[in-house]
Design an enzyme around this catalytic site. Sequence first.
Site, short mmCIF file in Angstrom:
data_model
loop_
_atom_site.label_atom_id
_atom_site.label_comp_id
_atom_site.label_asym_id
_atom_site.label_seq_id
_atom_site.Cartn_x
_atom_site.Cartn_y
_atom_site.Cartn_z
N HIS A 132 36.81 153.88 18.94
CA HIS A 132 37.16 153.17 17.72
C HIS A 132 38.67 153.26 17.54
O HIS A 132 39.38 153.93 18.31
CB HIS A 132 36.44 153.74 16.50
CG HIS A 132 34.97 153.42 16.48
ND1 HIS A 132 34.50 152.15 16.27
CD2 HIS A 132 33.88 154.21 16.65
CE1 HIS A 132 33.17 152.16 16.29
NE2 HIS A 132 32.77 153.40 16.53
N ASP A 162 42.82 148.25 15.21
CA ASP A 162 41.94 147.09 15.03
C ASP A 162 42.70 145.82 14.68
O ASP A 162 42.45 144.76 15.27
CB ASP A 162 40.92 147.36 13.92
CG ASP A 162 39.74 148.19 14.39
OD1 ASP A 162 39.64 148.44 15.61
OD2 ASP A 162 38.91 148.59 13.56
#
Length: 382
Positions: A132, A162
């Site tokens: 992540h 992200d």
Amino acid sequence: MAKKAGPLSGLKVVELAGLAPAPFACTILADLGADVVRVDRATPGNDVIGFPNDPLARGRRSIGINTKTPEGVELVLKLADEADVLIEGFRPGVAERMGIGPEQVHARNPRLVYGRMTGYGQDGPLATVAGHDINYIGISGALEPIGHAGQRPVVPLNLVGDFGGGGLLLAMGVLAALFERQSSGKGQVVDASMVDGAALLTTSLHGLLNSGLWPGGRGENMLDGGAPFYDTYETADGKYVAIGAIEMRFWGDLVKVLGLDPEETPVHVDKNEWPKLREIVAEAVAKHTRDELVAKAEGTDACLTPVLAPGEAPSHPHNVARGTFVDIGGVVQPAPAPRFDRTPAETPEPPRPKGADTADVLAELGVDAEGVERLKAAGTIV
């Protein structure tokens, strides 16, 4: 479908539904006028990707396709046949196994730009490993410098990997590939890795390191909260202000705003005085509420601004005047950016339920009503 307004009006994009970074890239493209069709999974329910009214799903149409069937794969390929761009965010090799990888798509549409969003990239030792944002920025060198001296690194939400190093980088890469296509006539694969993107965001930091201008550890340098003139401070009402008075003239204005005596205030660029100066600034700030200090700084170059919560930001006078936030379907969210004087973008439409546009999109591909019903009965579409 009528063309949308914006500099990318007329651009056709196929989005294979995913989470966070790839959808953000498609949001940027859709905001700027591209016709984005999101391919959602053909499962029951009227949800959109993420959650209902998710801003990352705004401004595009949705078609529900079961890509585990040959008929579903063929529908995706037909969409790609007519598109300029296809974007996916699967692990390496997944799209190929589905039958919609770059080779399969380019065999039918060699002009298509194939955008791929991953954490670690399409190759390398970690390419197929789960992760992540926090993992990607960890190995890129972007996470370690963030935080206070003597304390553990602070997680900067999932903005660096992200969104900044991921979705934004992918959107830029797609546009670069489209520009190149104008001369070559050929599409190509854009490999956007969040590790690569997060590392790219640290370019300036590497320059400071190599020039000796970043001598300390975490929280001990000028731009990481180590300097008392570049940090946040708590106010009397438990809120915070941000101070960035680096230059001497700006520091002079801040001293006046805080009511300090210039003759008794340490020189702000002297690192030996930083601990003492931090105490002086913190004490002066704590005497006022956040809004009192902001009012005192108005009209000056003290570089003192309020630290606003996300829910407060849309109401700030500057953001109101600029239209930085908009209400879309009852959800206040950031407006499209950047801005264009000749081809401005329009306010995006609210997120569409999954499969809401299946029939319309298929009609554009030449599938008639009877064919749509047949595909529905077979579980190929929703």
